[in-house]
Motif scaffolding. Structure first.
Motif, PDB file in Angstrom:
ATOM      1  N   THR A   1     -24.912 -14.774 -44.358  1.00 36.40           N
ATOM      2  CA  THR A   1     -24.211 -15.664 -45.296  1.00 36.40           C
ATOM      3  C   THR A   1     -22.701 -15.727 -45.093  1.00 36.40           C
ATOM      4  O   THR A   1     -22.088 -16.737 -45.381  1.00 36.40           O
ATOM      5  CB  THR A   1     -24.485 -15.308 -46.783  1.00 36.40           C
ATOM      6  OG1 THR A   1     -24.188 -13.934 -46.946  1.00 36.40           O
ATOM      7  CG2 THR A   1     -25.909 -15.595 -47.171  1.00 36.40           C
ATOM      8  N   SER A   2     -22.084 -14.646 -44.624  1.00 34.97           N
ATOM      9  CA  SER A   2     -20.635 -14.700 -44.400  1.00 34.97           C
ATOM     10  C   SER A   2     -20.230 -13.516 -43.532  1.00 34.97           C
ATOM     11  O   SER A   2     -20.910 -12.491 -43.520  1.00 34.97           O
ATOM     12  CB  SER A   2     -19.883 -14.640 -45.727  1.00 34.97           C
ATOM     13  OG  SER A   2     -19.967 -13.343 -46.258  1.00 34.97           O
TER      14      SER A   2
ATOM     15  N   GLN B   1     -25.612 -11.626 -56.392  1.00 37.46           N
ATOM     16  CA  GLN B   1     -25.818 -13.061 -56.578  1.00 37.46           C
ATOM     17  C   GLN B   1     -25.638 -13.476 -58.043  1.00 37.46           C
ATOM     18  O   GLN B   1     -25.732 -14.655 -58.362  1.00 37.46           O
ATOM     19  CB  GLN B   1     -27.222 -13.462 -56.087  1.00 37.46           C
ATOM     20  CG  GLN B   1     -27.326 -13.449 -54.565  1.00 37.46           C
ATOM     21  CD  GLN B   1     -28.734 -13.701 -54.030  1.00 37.46           C
ATOM     22  OE1 GLN B   1     -29.124 -13.129 -53.024  1.00 37.46           O
ATOM     23  NE2 GLN B   1     -29.511 -14.538 -54.692  1.00 37.46           N
TER      24      GLN B   1
ATOM     25  N   ASP C   1     -30.997 -15.703 -38.442  1.00 32.89           N
ATOM     26  CA  ASP C   1     -30.872 -14.755 -39.560  1.00 32.89           C
ATOM     27  C   ASP C   1     -31.340 -13.357 -39.164  1.00 32.89           C
ATOM     28  O   ASP C   1     -30.694 -12.353 -39.455  1.00 32.89           O
ATOM     29  CB  ASP C   1     -31.755 -15.201 -40.733  1.00 32.89           C
ATOM     30  CG  ASP C   1     -31.065 -16.176 -41.654  1.00 32.89           C
ATOM     31  OD1 ASP C   1     -30.433 -17.110 -41.147  1.00 32.89           O
ATOM     32  OD2 ASP C   1     -31.168 -15.985 -42.879  1.00 32.89           O
TER      33      ASP C   1
ATOM     34  N   ASP D   1     -20.059 -10.426 -45.661  1.00 35.98           N
ATOM     35  CA  ASP D   1     -21.323  -9.767 -45.982  1.00 35.98           C
ATOM     36  C   ASP D   1     -21.848  -9.001 -44.768  1.00 35.98           C
ATOM     37  O   ASP D   1     -22.373  -7.888 -44.897  1.00 35.98           O
ATOM     38  CB  ASP D   1     -22.363 -10.794 -46.460  1.00 35.98           C
ATOM     39  CG  ASP D   1     -22.981 -10.370 -47.772  1.00 35.98           C
ATOM     40  OD1 ASP D   1     -22.227  -9.876 -48.627  1.00 35.98           O
ATOM     41  OD2 ASP D   1     -24.209 -10.502 -47.938  1.00 35.98           O
TER      42      ASP D   1
ATOM     43  N   ARG E   1     -27.122  -6.994 -53.156  1.00 37.41           N
ATOM     44  CA  ARG E   1     -27.586  -8.279 -52.617  1.00 37.41           C
ATOM     45  C   ARG E   1     -28.019  -9.199 -53.754  1.00 37.41           C
ATOM     46  O   ARG E   1     -27.281 -10.081 -54.139  1.00 37.41           O
ATOM     47  CB  ARG E   1     -28.716  -8.020 -51.590  1.00 37.41           C
ATOM     48  CG  ARG E   1     -28.955  -9.177 -50.650  1.00 37.41           C
ATOM     49  CD  ARG E   1     -29.810 -10.286 -51.240  1.00 37.41           C
ATOM     50  NE  ARG E   1     -31.141  -9.844 -51.594  1.00 37.41           N
ATOM     51  CZ  ARG E   1     -31.977 -10.581 -52.321  1.00 37.41           C
ATOM     52  NH1 ARG E   1     -31.633 -11.777 -52.747  1.00 37.41           N
ATOM     53  NH2 ARG E   1     -33.180 -10.122 -52.649  1.00 37.41           N
TER      54      ARG E   1
ATOM     55  N   GLN F   1     -20.982 -20.374 -44.880  1.00 38.03           N
ATOM     56  CA  GLN F   1     -22.093 -20.213 -45.825  1.00 38.03           C
ATOM     57  C   GLN F   1     -23.393 -20.690 -45.173  1.00 38.03           C
ATOM     58  O   GLN F   1     -23.424 -21.727 -44.526  1.00 38.03           O
ATOM     59  CB  GLN F   1     -21.834 -21.064 -47.072  1.00 38.03           C
ATOM     60  CG  GLN F   1     -20.834 -20.433 -48.019  1.00 38.03           C
ATOM     61  CD  GLN F   1     -21.396 -19.193 -48.708  1.00 38.03           C
ATOM     62  OE1 GLN F   1     -22.603 -18.963 -48.684  1.00 38.03           O
ATOM     63  NE2 GLN F   1     -20.541 -18.385 -49.276  1.00 38.03           N
ATOM     64  N   ALA F   2     -24.427 -19.929 -45.342  1.00 37.50           N
ATOM     65  CA  ALA F   2     -25.714 -20.331 -44.773  1.00 37.50           C
ATOM     66  C   ALA F   2     -26.333 -21.421 -45.643  1.00 37.50           C
ATOM     67  O   ALA F   2     -26.144 -21.434 -46.843  1.00 37.50           O
ATOM     68  CB  ALA F   2     -26.631 -19.132 -44.737  1.00 37.50           C
ATOM     69  N   SER F   3     -27.071 -22.318 -45.014  1.00 33.97           N
ATOM     70  CA  SER F   3     -27.742 -23.351 -45.812  1.00 33.97           C
ATOM     71  C   SER F   3     -29.029 -22.747 -46.366  1.00 33.97           C
ATOM     72  O   SER F   3     -29.602 -21.839 -45.778  1.00 33.97           O
ATOM     73  CB  SER F   3     -28.063 -24.541 -44.931  1.00 33.97           C
ATOM     74  OG  SER F   3     -28.893 -24.119 -43.897  1.00 33.97           O
ATOM     75  N   PRO F   4     -29.461 -23.230 -47.545  1.00 32.53           N
ATOM     76  CA  PRO F   4     -30.641 -22.592 -48.150  1.00 32.53           C
ATOM     77  C   PRO F   4     -31.911 -22.832 -47.330  1.00 32.53           C
ATOM     78  O   PRO F   4     -32.038 -23.857 -46.691  1.00 32.53           O
ATOM     79  CB  PRO F   4     -30.742 -23.282 -49.515  1.00 32.53           C
ATOM     80  CG  PRO F   4     -29.994 -24.557 -49.372  1.00 32.53           C
ATOM     81  CD  PRO F   4     -28.960 -24.353 -48.311  1.00 32.53           C
TER      82      PRO F   4
ATOM     83  N   PHE G   1     -26.720  -9.801 -47.257  1.00 33.66           N
ATOM     84  CA  PHE G   1     -27.446 -10.886 -46.585  1.00 33.66           C
ATOM     85  C   PHE G   1     -26.539 -11.292 -45.425  1.00 33.66           C
ATOM     86  O   PHE G   1     -25.705 -12.193 -45.551  1.00 33.66           O
ATOM     87  CB  PHE G   1     -27.596 -11.999 -47.638  1.00 33.66           C
ATOM     88  CG  PHE G   1     -28.551 -13.101 -47.353  1.00 33.66           C
ATOM     89  CD1 PHE G   1     -29.178 -13.242 -46.127  1.00 33.66           C
ATOM     90  CD2 PHE G   1     -28.839 -14.039 -48.360  1.00 33.66           C
ATOM     91  CE1 PHE G   1     -30.063 -14.279 -45.908  1.00 33.66           C
ATOM     92  CE2 PHE G   1     -29.723 -15.078 -48.145  1.00 33.66           C
ATOM     93  CZ  PHE G   1     -30.326 -15.196 -46.916  1.00 33.66           C
TER      94      PHE G   1
END
Ligand code: KIV
Ligand code: ZN
Length: 525
Positions: A62-63, A29, A92, A66, A25, A521-524, A59
């Motif tokens: 995120t996709s 990154q 999430d 993943d 994880r 993609q997840a937003s931050p 995570f």
């Protein structure tokens, strides 16, 4: 009257520090380190064999890739706890919960930033809202699993009184592990230790949960800070193999573990890590991520046990401990061990792969064995590194796309280099084309671009020898960018031009696979 000999004092048993590995994880990154599902599974199995207690497998929000990787790892591993990361949002947490639901031991790791700078500039949220989100999402995670970890992100830069409030809220909501990260690698060991001491003393219920350290290496202090956290009361350390991770990386698992082991006089703690598996695991992660380990890296670097100065060599020959504080065997270093040869059969081949912690299914094993026999015709001595390369080639997920069939290159000091390349396309048909270039590698890459009709920018090209000797296999790594998509491909061969062409084809196949997938993609947060 005879006096009885006093009994020698029995040393108190060492307490255990939980090793939480986040190679898959936080490690993933690292820029350029993305792994496919098969590669992640391979690393997860190696981590389980290493004796890691908790594996953070990804995570999930995120996709889809993943999510799939976390779900597969959670279903396959039986010993280690498998964790999925989630921001402090319902979406999430539910996604992480679904990903680990089939795990023998599943954990949801929820995090929310708490420092002033993150609250104001990243989240735009007030303290009460952070407290509310923490409580709500930890409770939600507990609906999925009994094992919930909460991390106040950027804990080391958070006001201590507010940090204590958030930690208390998380404990009351049901968190069983509290991880206080040094997210930006800013803390000093003394500060970081004091933070744990403060929380353990001030927060009601703190003694009923496990405190955890998670350190980044921006100032080169990640391992020192992790050890300081243990002194301060942390009983879990989050780390990665080879210290890979965001920016300067995370605390290196092998360094934390060997420091605890070698300096048992200073740290009365043990871990469940089977240390002879450290080096094979380090090599696997380095090969699959393409992130090479620096030569002088502690524990697993090529020079970690090399003695160059005559005076040192002399000392080591007389008594190893003059210059060695650990033995190479303790960390799994067996130099250039000749393992197999032409006459080795399937059984010995499979057994050695098992010993190296490399798991292949029946079909992949058969393919690898065929390639092993061909390799034996090219080089007499087969080393562990060669076997790792063979196994690694079987982890390619896009094998159904292009394959290198034939290669002819003409080059010299004067004149233009020419390459003629034949590929098998996805239907198994042979396609051939030729191109010229600024040297043989450039010509080959140009011919492959023409054949596959995929043009990409070459970001990096590296070649290295896997072992010593003239017959050694070469490993080539190619990194390409195609329409903002960054991919990497690896190739192995005793001929470096062939290894380079294979690496280029592997990268192009990756472009094809990834361009077809839609990645959300997840937003931050
Ligand atoms: O560095 C960090 O703060 C993290 C959290 C998600 C634990 O990686
Ligand atoms: Zn981190």
């Amino acid at each position: 009257m005879a006096t009885l000999n006093p009994m020698p004092p029995v040393p108190a048993p060492k307490a255990k520090v939980i090793i939480f590995d986040t190679t898959l994880r936080d490690g993933e990154q690292s820029p350029g380190a993305s792994l496919n599902r098969t590669e992640k599974l391979e690393i997860a199995h190696a981590l389980e064999q290493l004796g890691v207690d908790v594996i953070e497998a990804g995570f999930p929000i995120t996709s889809p890739g993943d999510f799939d990787a976390v779900r597969s790892i959670a279903s396959e591993l039986k010993q280690a706890t498998v964790a999925g990361l989630a921001r402090c949002t319902e979406q999430d947490v539910r996604r992480a919960g679904e990903a680990v639901q089939n795990a023998a031991h599943g954990r949801i790791h929820v995090f929310c930033a708490t420092s002033k700078i993150h609250r104001e500039f990243k989240l735009n949220k007030a303290k009460d809202e952070i407290l509310r989100l923490t409580e709500q999402n930890v409770k939600l995670a507990r609906d999925y699993v009994a094992d919930v970890e909460f991390s106040p992100e950027d804990a080391s830069r958070t006001e201590l009184d507010f940090l204590a409030q958030v930690v208390q809220a998380a404990i009351e909501a049901g968190a069983t592990t509290i991880n206080c990260p040094d997210t930006v690698g800013y803390a000093t060991p003394e500060e970081y230790q004091a933070m744990f001491e403060y929380l353990l003393a001030q927060v009601p219920g703190a003694r009923n949960v496990i405190f955890s350290a998670h350190c980044h290496d921006d100032l080169g202090l990640a391992v020192a800070n992790s050890l300081a956290a243990i002194r301060g009361g942390a009983r879990q350390v989050e780390c990665t193999i080879n210290g890979i991770g965001e920016r300067a990386g995370n605390a290196a698992l092998e360094e934390v573990v060997m420091a605890l082991r070698t300096r048992g006089d200073q740290f009365r703690f043990t871990t469940g890590i089977h240390t002879p598996r450290l080096l094979p695991c380090s090599r696997l992660v380095s090969t699959l991520t393409g992130l090479h380990v620096q030569r002088n890296k502690a524990i697993v670097g090529e020079n970690a046990f090399a003695h160059e100065a005559g005076i040192h060599q002399d000392g080591v020959l007389k008594e190893r401990r003059t210059y060695e504080i650990m033995t190479p065997e303790e960390v799994g270093l067996v130099r250039n061990k000749l393992v197999l040869g032409k006459h080795s059969g399937r059984h010995a081949f499979r057994q050695r792969l098992d010993e190296l912690g490399l798991h292949l299914d029946a079909e992949a094993l058969e393919r690898a064995f065929g390639q092993f026999k061909m390799l034996c015709d090219k080089k007499k001595e087969i080393y562990d590194e060669d076997l790792e390369a063979l196994a690694d080639e079987q982890l390619v997920e896009d094998r159904q796309l292009f394959q290198l069939k034939n290669l002819q290159v003409m080059a010299g000091t004067h004149g233009v280099a020419t390459a003629t390349v034949t590929l098998l396309d996805s239907g198994g048909a042979e396609i051939t084309d030729a191109a010229i270039g600024d040297g043989p590698v450039d010509a080959m890459f140009a011919a492959i671009q023409r054949l596959t009709r995929i043009s990409a920018r070459l970001d990096s090209y590296q070649v290295r020898s896997l072992t010593g000797g003239r017959e050694a296999q070469g490993e080539a790594i190619v990194e390409l960018t195609h329409n903002e998509l960054k991919v990497r491909g690896r190739g192995f061969s005793t001929d470096i031009l062939e290894a380079s062409a294979k690496a280029y084809v592997a990268a192009i196949n990756r472009v094809r696979t990834l361009s077809r997938r839609t990645v959300s993609q997840a937003s931050p947060l």
